[in-house]
Design an enzyme around this catalytic site. Sequence first.
Site, PDB file in Angstrom:
ATOM      1  N   TYR A  44       3.906   6.620  10.020  1.00 52.64           N
ATOM      2  CA  TYR A  44       3.048   5.478   9.674  1.00 52.64           C
ATOM      3  C   TYR A  44       3.863   4.359   9.013  1.00 52.64           C
ATOM      4  CZ  TYR A  44      -1.283   3.035   8.564  1.00 52.64           C
ATOM      5  OH  TYR A  44      -2.292   2.097   8.510  1.00 52.64           O
ATOM      6  N   LYS A  85       0.523   0.190  15.187  1.00 46.63           N
ATOM      7  CA  LYS A  85       1.912   0.072  15.649  1.00 46.63           C
ATOM      8  C   LYS A  85       2.171  -1.105  16.591  1.00 46.63           C
ATOM      9  CE  LYS A  85       3.796   3.412  13.423  1.00 46.63           C
ATOM     10  NZ  LYS A  85       3.920   2.840  12.084  1.00 46.63           N
ATOM     11  N   PRO A 145      -4.754   0.971  18.697  1.00 46.73           N
ATOM     12  CA  PRO A 145      -4.503   0.432  17.344  1.00 46.73           C
ATOM     13  C   PRO A 145      -4.545   1.454  16.214  1.00 46.73           C
ATOM     14  CG  PRO A 145      -6.721  -0.117  18.066  1.00 46.73           C
ATOM     15  CD  PRO A 145      -6.060   0.560  19.232  1.00 46.73           C
ATOM     16  N   HIS A 172       0.845  -1.194   0.000  1.00 48.63           N
ATOM     17  CA  HIS A 172       0.000   0.000   0.000  1.00 48.63           C
ATOM     18  C   HIS A 172       0.877   1.241   0.000  1.00 48.63           C
ATOM     19  CE1 HIS A 172      -4.127  -1.668   1.449  1.00 48.63           C
ATOM     20  NE2 HIS A 172      -3.591  -2.398   0.495  1.00 48.63           N
ATOM     21  N   TYR A 207      -9.267   5.694   7.131  1.00 44.75           N
ATOM     22  CA  TYR A 207      -9.465   6.088   8.526  1.00 44.75           C
ATOM     23  C   TYR A 207     -10.466   7.240   8.505  1.00 44.75           C
ATOM     24  CZ  TYR A 207      -5.209   3.540   9.950  1.00 44.75           C
ATOM     25  OH  TYR A 207      -4.265   2.587  10.219  1.00 44.75           O
TER      26      TYR A 207
HETATM   27  C1  PHB Z   1      -6.470  -4.043  10.745  1.00 43.23           C
HETATM   28  O1  PHB Z   1      -6.431  -4.338   9.547  1.00 43.23           O
HETATM   29  O2  PHB Z   1      -6.924  -4.825  11.583  1.00 43.23           O
HETATM   30  C2  PHB Z   1      -5.969  -2.709  11.185  1.00 43.23           C
HETATM   31  C3  PHB Z   1      -5.410  -1.857  10.253  1.00 43.23           C
HETATM   32  C4  PHB Z   1      -4.953  -0.626  10.642  1.00 43.23           C
HETATM   33  C5  PHB Z   1      -5.063  -0.233  11.950  1.00 43.23           C
HETATM   34  C6  PHB Z   1      -5.603  -1.086  12.910  1.00 43.23           C
HETATM   35  C7  PHB Z   1      -6.063  -2.328  12.510  1.00 43.23           C
HETATM   36  O3  PHB Z   1      -4.638   1.015  12.324  1.00 43.23           O
END
Ligand code: PHB
Length: 389
Positions: A384, A296, A292, A72, A200
């Site tokens: 990130y 990280k 989450p 990605h 997000y």
């Molecule tokens: C996930 O795919 O479970 C996931 C992805 C990004 C995040 C948290 C969880 O920031």
Amino acid sequence: MRTKVAIIGGGPSGLLLGQLLMKRGIDNVILERRTRAHVLGRIRAGVLEVGFVELMHQAGVSARMQREGFIHDGIEIAHGERMFRIDFQKLVRRPVVVYGQTEVTRDLYAARDEAGGETIHEAEDVAIHGADGDAPYVTFTKDGEKCRLDCEFIAGCDGFHGASRPTIPANLRREYEKAYPFGWMGVLSETPPANRELIYSCSEHGFALCSMRRENLSRYYVQCPLSDSPDDWPDDRFWDELKRRLPAPVAERLVTGPSIEKSIAPLRSFVSEPMQWGRLFLCGDASHIVPPTGAKGLNTAASDVHYLHSALGAWYDRGDEAELAGYSARALSRIWKAERFSWWMTNLLHRFPEQSGFDLKIQAAELDYLANSTAAQKALAENYVGLPY
Ligand code: PHB
Ligand code: APR
């Protein structure tokens, strides 16, 4: 029983450390409290930093990740109906790899089996002895029998609820903690992802995240009250709420279906210092937790493993103690930056119960700044994709 490094915990930290040490010819035994099926049944995040991917190469376990992982080059951030992209390639010339932690763990177990590494599952009552001297050992119960594992070093990779951290005397430990007043309700469904990259979303109804595992396996989250249980979230309610929190064009193309897993996780920031006591070294969730929001958790565990395997290597190759002595300070310096980033992203994107009108305006201004400033986007991108080790 005797080994060089006793590793407590067969999650991603313990398995990756074990594999990297085996590659250097440093023998180790993993003691895991649960069955392998239980460990592999846990659904966790799946965004890997370049540094993590590099460690998987070094450990010789990257073949399937390279075949099946998605590269990605950016993420999308939504704020109400507005959506903008953070272009990692353009900003910092590095991508992330989307590949589930469950798959990482599966690959590490397969590699350990192939290399003949010893893993003792269902090891109960694990206790660490003599870590502050030069002859440490670990005792445990297996099939009702008391066992003893003598070793030279102990790696505490047994997660937040493990036995390792409490072995460090309380008067030598300092804990830093922040709990957030909400959780994430997560759903896994056999449906195509809503978007090519992660979204997000900060909405007036709360945070939402669109993620994925494979072509036809999606992972979604919505921010929810801590008092909720998965039973409060029948599938229809979950999909309706998710759509309400996404920009209309994304909500319209979202493919819904039955959930195949559903769980709620609280959000917490936590760090315990130091990460070393004598010959005991902590790695991963045993020593720190992040919310989450920046993905990280696994990646901070990986940087600890990187520093520790390098330090153990220096000791076994050249008798060099300096890296071991510097492990805690070195690991914590990177951990705190990941803690800061995860805390910042959590604040940026969630609705807090006590948020005032002023707080909401500041949050909106910060999102608007991020949408329009290359400098702000670069700071997000750099963190990130992962700060250097
Ligand atoms: C996930 O795919 O479970 C996931 C992805 C990004 C995040 C948290 C969880 O920031
Ligand atoms: N004895 C032996 N094993 C134990 C004990 C114990 N007393 N306590 C816990 N364990 C095992 C758990 O069963 C688990 O398999 O230690 C392992 C710890 O694994 P994780 O909790 O996954 O922690 P870690 O390997 O540090 O991984 C960090 O993975 O789990 C995610 O959110 C976490 O993303 C983060 C990353």
